[in-house]
Scaffold this motif. Structure first.
Motif: not given
Ligand code: PMP
Length: 456
Positions: A175-177, A201, A251, A279, A281-282, A306, A308-309, A317
């Motif tokens: 995940g990016a997290r 975020w 976000n 970041d 990811i969107y 990521s 994820s989105k 993950r």
């Molecule tokens: N960055 C932002 C701005 C997010 O909103 C989120 C998840 N909501 C993440 C990172 C984490 O994403 P990931 O599932 O890839 O860990």
């Protein structure tokens, strides 16, 4: 008693004295936290912190204590205060957990608080998981990711983000997290400062606090269309500033910065030798012109991405970071320490997902956002129309509500949204996620309208 024993006894008693003072300090911080809560004050008070920072610096100069040690300890103490004072803060996650527990009691809840696509991952991903098993891709692997996947990501990023990316520029992370966690923890040290543009975020701030790093926030407003000014950024930078975080599409606001402003921010970072953690990811949900920070080819930029989105693969993950190989090496070292590597079958599945056409996902998200925007407009909510991402950040205090109070009341009526407070000092706002099918979104917005306009 020998000399050394005497000194050791002294150092022990000083340590205990320091702990006694720390306990006293923490208790007072809690009391201040309560007072701040009851009077609606923000947890962080930059002016007061600045004053104390000056006093600490003068103290160090006067007494000969190493100033960097003094600042490190001060950041630790300030971050501890933030931690105790942020206890019980309501975020999208607390609302989500509350909603889940209501569901367990049999209540129906429309989830408009979490940012998780409601559509399925690409079909190829399912086959890839079986294939990974059959081919024996079920072993430990290199910390930065399997070579085949890093190469594919480098090619993908080169095509998408306007820069020449090599496999050495890529770190595969869960995940990016986790990429964000790694970047902050490997590139910054206790005593350093990091800039976050709010609303944001919450994990950027939490990661920094966890790493003993001081967060400087730049608040933006709906009136200024969530844009920071160059002078705000320049004024926030000092000799301890080491990193600035960008997150566009954003976000919770959905904002994409005007290209000129984004470029100016990169130039300011370059001039001040700051890391830029962008970041992105969107990015696949951009409804207006969007440009990756990679396209500026700035050596100290780290971009997080990521699956994820974009690919609706939250539960897998899987994400990645793009940066200079030296930065990637550092991040990979900490990743190796924490988790060896990302699970091989998951990397293989994401590799196959790269070939999938995800443009229908972007259309899907756009249409959902449009639905929420249209309904929000009709009921008189105030907001800036999102340029991307999956959220609408709207003001509810014009209708006399506080965001937390409103989220709780709305949850009683079966709709979960995120209070703005989780994204900075935005008590009068809520974040609405457009991650449900359109019928549910319409139902949710109808209930929101009733609670907003008829219950006060
Ligand atoms: N960055 C932002 C701005 C997010 O909103 C989120 C998840 N909501 C993440 C990172 C984490 O994403 P990931 O599932 O890839 O860990």
């Amino acid at each position: 008693m020998s000399n050394i024993d005497q000194l050791r006894n002294k150092i022990d008693s000083i340590t205990l004295e320091m702990l006694t003072l720390l306990k006293e300090r923490t208790d007072i911080a809690k009391q201040i936290g309560e007072l701040k809560k009851s009077s609606g004050l923000n947890v962080t008070d930059e002016a007061r912190e600045e004053q104390l920072r000056k006093e600490v610096s003068e103290f160090c100069k006067r007494t000969g204590l190493d100033e960097s040690l003094g600042k490190k300890l001060l950041n630790f103490l300030l971050n501890e205060s933030i931690k105790v004072q942020s206890d019980g803060k309501q975020t999208h996650l607390t609302v989500f957990l509350k909603a889940k527990s209501l569901e367990q009691q049999g209540k129906k809840i429309i989830h408009m608080e979490v940012g998780e696509p409601d559509f399925a991952p690409p079909k190829t991903v399912r086959d890839a998981l079986g294939e990974a098993f059959d081919k024996g891709f079920v072993r430990y692997g290199p910390a930065a990711g399997i070579p085949q996947f890093r190469s594919a990501l480098a090619k993908y990023a080169t095509e998408k983000f306007g820069a020449a990316i090599t496999p050495e520029n890529i770190l595969v992370s869960p995940g990016a997290r986790f990429s964000i966690y790694l970047a902050i923890n490997t590139l910054l040290n206790p005593g350093d400062e990091m800039i976050v543009i709010e609303p944001a975020w919450p994990a950027y701030r939490d990661c920094a606090i966890n790493a003993g790093v001081k967060v400087r926030t730049i608040p933006t407003t709906l009136e200024s269309r969530w844009e920071p000014t160059v002078s705000q950024i320049e004024k926030t930078i000092n000799e301890n500033t080491k990193m600035i975080i960008l997150n566009y599409p954003n976000n919770p606001t959905g904002k994409i910065l005007p290209p000129k402003l984004q470029e100016e921010i990169i130039r300011i970072a370059e001039k001040n030798d700051l890391y830029v953690l962008s970041d992105e990811i969107y990015s696949s949900y951009s409804f207006s012109d969007w440009k990756s920070v990679l396209s500026y080819r700035y050596k100290k930029s780290i971009v997080t991405q990521s699956f994820s989105k974009s690919h609706a693969m939250t539960g897998f993950r899987i994400g990645y970071a793009v940066a200079d190989p030296k930065i990637i090496e550092k991040m990979a070292k900490l990743q190796a320490l924490c988790l060896t590597n990302v699970a091989e079958p998951i990397q293989y599945a994401a590799l196959k997902a790269l070939d999938a056409d995800v443009t229908p996902n972007a259309k899907n998200v756009r249409s959902k956002i449009d639905t929420v925007v249209n309904e929000a407009r009709k009921m008189g909510l105030e907001f800036a129309v999102p340029d991307g991402a999956m959220y609408l950040f709207a003001r509810v205090n014009k209708q006399g509500f506080d965001g937390v109070e409103f989220s709780n009341l709305l949850l009683d009526h079966g709709v979960a949204v995120a209070p703005g407070d989780g994204f900075g000092n935005y008590k009068g706002f809520i974040r609405i996620s457009a991650c449900q099918d359109e019928k549910k979104l319409m139902d949710g917005m109808k209930i929101l309208d009733e609670v907003l306009n008829k219950s006060k």
